[in-house]
Structure formats: C-alpha cells, structure tokens
Design a protein around this motif. Structure first.
Motif, short mmCIF file in Angstrom:
data_model
loop_
_atom_site.label_atom_id
_atom_site.label_comp_id
_atom_site.label_asym_id
_atom_site.label_seq_id
_atom_site.Cartn_x
_atom_site.Cartn_y
_atom_site.Cartn_z
N UNK A 1 0.87 -1.19 0.00
CA UNK A 1 0.00 0.00 0.00
C UNK A 1 0.90 1.23 0.00
N UNK A 2 0.52 2.18 -0.82
CA UNK A 2 1.27 3.44 -0.89
C UNK A 2 0.31 4.60 -0.66
N UNK A 3 0.85 5.65 -0.10
CA UNK A 3 0.05 6.85 0.15
C UNK A 3 0.62 7.96 -0.73
N UNK A 4 -0.25 8.62 -1.46
CA UNK A 4 0.16 9.67 -2.39
C UNK A 4 -0.63 10.93 -2.08
N UNK A 5 0.07 12.06 -2.08
CA UNK A 5 -0.61 13.34 -1.92
C UNK A 5 -0.53 14.06 -3.25
N UNK A 6 -1.70 14.51 -3.72
CA UNK A 6 -1.77 15.16 -5.02
C UNK A 6 -2.77 16.31 -4.93
N UNK A 7 -2.30 17.49 -5.26
CA UNK A 7 -3.14 18.69 -5.20
C UNK A 7 -3.81 18.86 -3.84
N UNK A 8 -3.04 18.57 -2.78
CA UNK A 8 -3.55 18.78 -1.43
C UNK A 8 -4.46 17.67 -0.93
N UNK A 9 -4.74 16.66 -1.74
CA UNK A 9 -5.58 15.54 -1.30
C UNK A 9 -4.69 14.31 -1.11
N UNK A 10 -5.07 13.45 -0.15
CA UNK A 10 -4.31 12.25 0.15
C UNK A 10 -5.05 11.01 -0.41
N UNK A 11 -4.28 10.15 -1.07
CA UNK A 11 -4.85 8.93 -1.68
C UNK A 11 -4.04 7.72 -1.20
#
Length: 158
Positions: free
Chosen positions: A143-153
């Motif tokens: 599992x990876x956590x990505x932050x993009x445009x201020x949102x966390x996925x």
C-alpha cells in the motif's frame, strides 16, 4: 503442471530397459515419473521442465544428458554417458548408489549441477553446487500513500 507417467510398457526388455514410448522425453514440458521396480531405464536424452522421479529400485541412464527444471530423484543411480546432469533443485538417490556424468565424453568429466546432491557417491563428474534463486524484490501488494493537489490517496500496487 502435467505429469508423464512411464510404465513397463514404455520400455523394452532386458537388464537395461531402453525407452520405447511414443512421447518425446528429450524436451518434455512437465514432470516425468518412472514406475518403480523396472531396474535401469535408458534414454537417449531425458529433459523435463519439471521434476524427473524414478520409483523405488530405479536407475536413470541417458546418452546425451539428463536435465530437470526442478529436481531429479532415483532409487538406484544416475548416469549420463556423454553429457551433464542438471537439476534446478536437488538430485536425490539411494545412499548405496552412484552418479556419473560424461563417462564416455571425449572432453572427459561433465558437470553435475544442482543446489544439493543427496545420497550416494559421485564417481565421475565435476560437481557444481548452485545457490537457490532468491525471490525478486517486488512492490506487488504494497500500500502506498500519495498526496496530489492537497488531497491524500491510498493505493495498492498490483
């Protein structure tokens, strides 16, 4: 993986039983199992992508070499007259028996290659022990956590 089961009907008569079966065992895609109690079983060449297993009281003999994508097991001995004997995993044979590679080869002794040789004595051939293949490092299932445009996925890698 499919398994080719060789029985008495696949071999000729005599002390050394020559393979007479219809299936090509010089490059078989799968496992090869030889029925027990036949004695010495002879092949011009014996190669399988899987295991080669001879039942109790069996010896394997091949003029042009023996090769298995997994392991080789024989109750008696294992002999290759002109070439090498190779198993990706173990070569196992009875502790009272012998193994030899390249007995009649012009170049002399041939290699006996495996991760481990268990059983009797190597009477002829150059033993080459290989390391077990290490599993490849992979991120699959992580599992990876990505932050993009201020949102966390959070995502799982396939």
């Amino acid at each position: 993986m499919k398994t080719l089961k060789l029985t008495r009907k696949d071999f000729g008569e005599g002390y050394v039983k020559k393979y007479t079966g219809k299936e090509d065992v010089s490059n078989y895609d799968g496992n090869i199992e030889i029925e027990g109690g036949l004695g010495w079983c002879s092949f011009s060449s014996l190669k399988a992508t899987g295991s080669i297993i001879a039942g109790a009281g069996e010896g394997i003999m091949a003029g042009e070499g023996i090769k298995a994508g997994e392991g080789i097991k024989a109750g008696w001995g294992i002999v290759s007259f002109m070439n090498s004997i190779t198993a990706k995993l173990k070569i196992v044979f009875d502790s009272r028996c012998t193994i030899g590679a390249g007995i009649f080869a012009y170049a002399g002794e041939q290699e006996i290659i495996a991760q481990e040789i268990v059983g009797g004595k190597v009477i002829y051939g150059k033993v080459k022990l290989i390391e077990a293949e290490k599993p490849a490092d992979t991120l699959k299932g992580k599992k990876v956590r990505v932050e993009l445009d201020g949102k966390s996925y959070t995502a799982t890698i396939d």
